[in-house]
Design a protein around this motif. Structure first.
Motif, PDB file in Angstrom:
ATOM      1  N   VAL A 113       0.813  -1.054  -0.142  1.00  0.00           N
ATOM      2  CA  VAL A 113      -0.061  -0.069  -0.195  1.00  0.00           C
ATOM      3  C   VAL A 113       0.866   1.124   0.013  1.00  0.00           C
ATOM      4  O   VAL A 113       1.769   1.487   0.651  1.00  0.00           O
ATOM      5  N   LEU A 114       0.741   2.230  -0.930  1.00  0.00           N
ATOM      6  CA  LEU A 114       1.457   3.322  -1.138  1.00  0.00           C
ATOM      7  C   LEU A 114       0.634   4.601  -0.970  1.00  0.00           C
ATOM      8  O   LEU A 114      -0.470   4.721  -1.477  1.00  0.00           O
ATOM      9  N   TRP A 115       1.153   5.396  -0.051  1.00  0.00           N
ATOM     10  CA  TRP A 115       0.567   6.921   0.175  1.00  0.00           C
ATOM     11  C   TRP A 115       1.504   7.799  -0.114  1.00  0.00           C
ATOM     12  O   TRP A 115       2.482   7.890   0.737  1.00  0.00           O
ATOM     13  N   VAL A 116       1.887   8.209  -1.210  1.00  0.00           N
ATOM     14  CA  VAL A 116       2.993   9.211  -1.767  1.00  0.00           C
ATOM     15  C   VAL A 116       2.251  10.574  -1.944  1.00  0.00           C
ATOM     16  O   VAL A 116       1.445  10.734  -2.782  1.00  0.00           O
ATOM     17  N   ASP A 117       2.779  11.753  -1.338  1.00  0.00           N
ATOM     18  CA  ASP A 117       2.319  12.978  -1.497  1.00  0.00           C
ATOM     19  C   ASP A 117       3.351  13.989  -1.817  1.00  0.00           C
ATOM     20  O   ASP A 117       4.038  14.577  -0.826  1.00  0.00           O
ATOM     21  N   THR A 118       3.884  14.367  -3.078  1.00  0.00           N
ATOM     22  CA  THR A 118       4.911  15.051  -3.275  1.00  0.00           C
ATOM     23  C   THR A 118       4.614  16.773  -2.874  1.00  0.00           C
ATOM     24  O   THR A 118       5.521  17.490  -2.978  1.00  0.00           O
ATOM     25  N   THR A 119       3.254  16.968  -2.748  1.00  0.00           N
ATOM     26  CA  THR A 119       2.854  18.431  -2.334  1.00  0.00           C
ATOM     27  C   THR A 119       3.041  18.714  -1.034  1.00  0.00           C
ATOM     28  O   THR A 119       3.226  19.869  -0.485  1.00  0.00           O
TER      29      THR A 119
END
Length: 314
Positions: A113-119
């Motif tokens: 499971v991936l949660w990536v937020d580049t902001t």
């Protein structure tokens, strides 16, 4: 995604939190801050924070030592780590399920499971966001968690100076400081430098080189580190200091670690993670890292950085 992660967390009795090698305050802040939230919210669960400790971050949190057997049937959560090879303690692979929570570009999509937020300014900011999403579902934040998350946000925004700082960042930081911890003590732990490191900074300021393009470089060979009795990790604390030099667009530190040469890249405009990726590295557009084996390769890095600065237009 936040709701899904919370539901997964609820299903596991044992949760082990990891972060990247050579940790910074956001690595510790997100890893240990999330652990404190989970401990407060689910006192019946077994929550561990693992990895090789960084002495300069002992003031934030001391980590756990666990046996391989603990991973059996456990959930592993990896914080603030873009690439699987940079995860500190590779035993995360022994876990039953793996979650990635990160704010770096998602070049390596490891995990179930991936949660990536580049902001997001930092992974610590994301963890506070996770708490806000789940507070009506049983999540609790305490003073220890708030302190850690605030440290992570401050560290990764350069005390709110970097462009990654947003209105949300200020809002979250403003909420976190209402918890009971000393910001003065925290800042002292994060920014007080030993005398030898201050003197090494004098060397840095006298010996950096600036190219006509606005690219700059600083070389710290092993003999210089030994002269100032400084560890490579201490030298790394000085990387951002060239940002105050007028006319520099982007810069690189080369730090001799003996078996490898650590490459630390920073920028005030040009995108430099593209340079890092060419040398087995990566990171943010304005703050990246890599490694090379020889000083000849280091000169190649300088050439690439020079080209990026030459091509840069605001």
């Amino acid at each position: 995604m936040k709701a899904e992660i919370l539901e997964i967390i609820k299903r596991y009795e044992t949760i082990i939190l990891h972060r990247h090698v050579r940790p910074d305050p956001d690595a510790y802040g997100s890893q240990c801050g999330l652990a404190e939230i989970l401990k407060a919210s689910f006192p019946e669960k077994k929550i561990y924070v693992v990895g090789q400790e960084e002495e300069s971050l002992h003031f934030l949190k001391r980590l756990d030592t666990i046996d391989d057997e603990v991973y059996a049937g456990a959930l592993a959560i990896i914080c603030d780590t873009a690439n699987a090879e940079r995860i500190c303690d590779q035993r995360y692979k022994l876990a039953d399920k793996i979650i990635k929570i990160d704010h770096h570009p998602n070049d390596d999509q490891y995990g179930d499971v991936l949660w990536v937020d580049t902001t997001a300014s930092s992974t610590s900011e994301m963890i506070y966001d996770f708490y806000l999403e789940g507070k009506d579902q049983g999540l609790i934040i305490n003073d220890a968690a708030a302190r850690l998350l605030y440290a992570g946000i401050v560290g990764d925004t350069g005390r709110f100076l970097y462009p990654s700082t947003t209105e949300k960042t200020f809002k979250y930081a403003g909420e976190l400081i209402h918890y009971n911890f000393s910001r003065t003590e925290l800042y002292n732990g994060m920014y007080d430098l030993d005398e030898n490191v201050v003197r090494l900074n004098g060397y840095v300021m006298q010996n950096f080189e600036v190219l006509p393009s606005g690219a700059a470089k600083l070389v710290l060979p092993k003999e210089i580190l030994e002269k100032y009795n400084a560890k490579p990790s201490q030298a790394s604390l000085l990387v951002s200091n060239l940002g105050s030099v007028k006319g520099i667009k982007a810069w690189v530190f080369f730090i001799d670690e003996g078996d490898t040469i650590r490459v630390r890249l920073r920028s005030k405009g040009p995108i430099i993670n593209t340079v890092a990726k060419k040398f087995n590295g990566g990171g943010h557009p304005m703050a990246s890292g890599a490694s090379v084996s020889t000083w000849e390769e280091a000169e190649q890095v300088v050439a690439e950085l020079d080209k990026v600065c030459q091509d840069y237009t605001k």
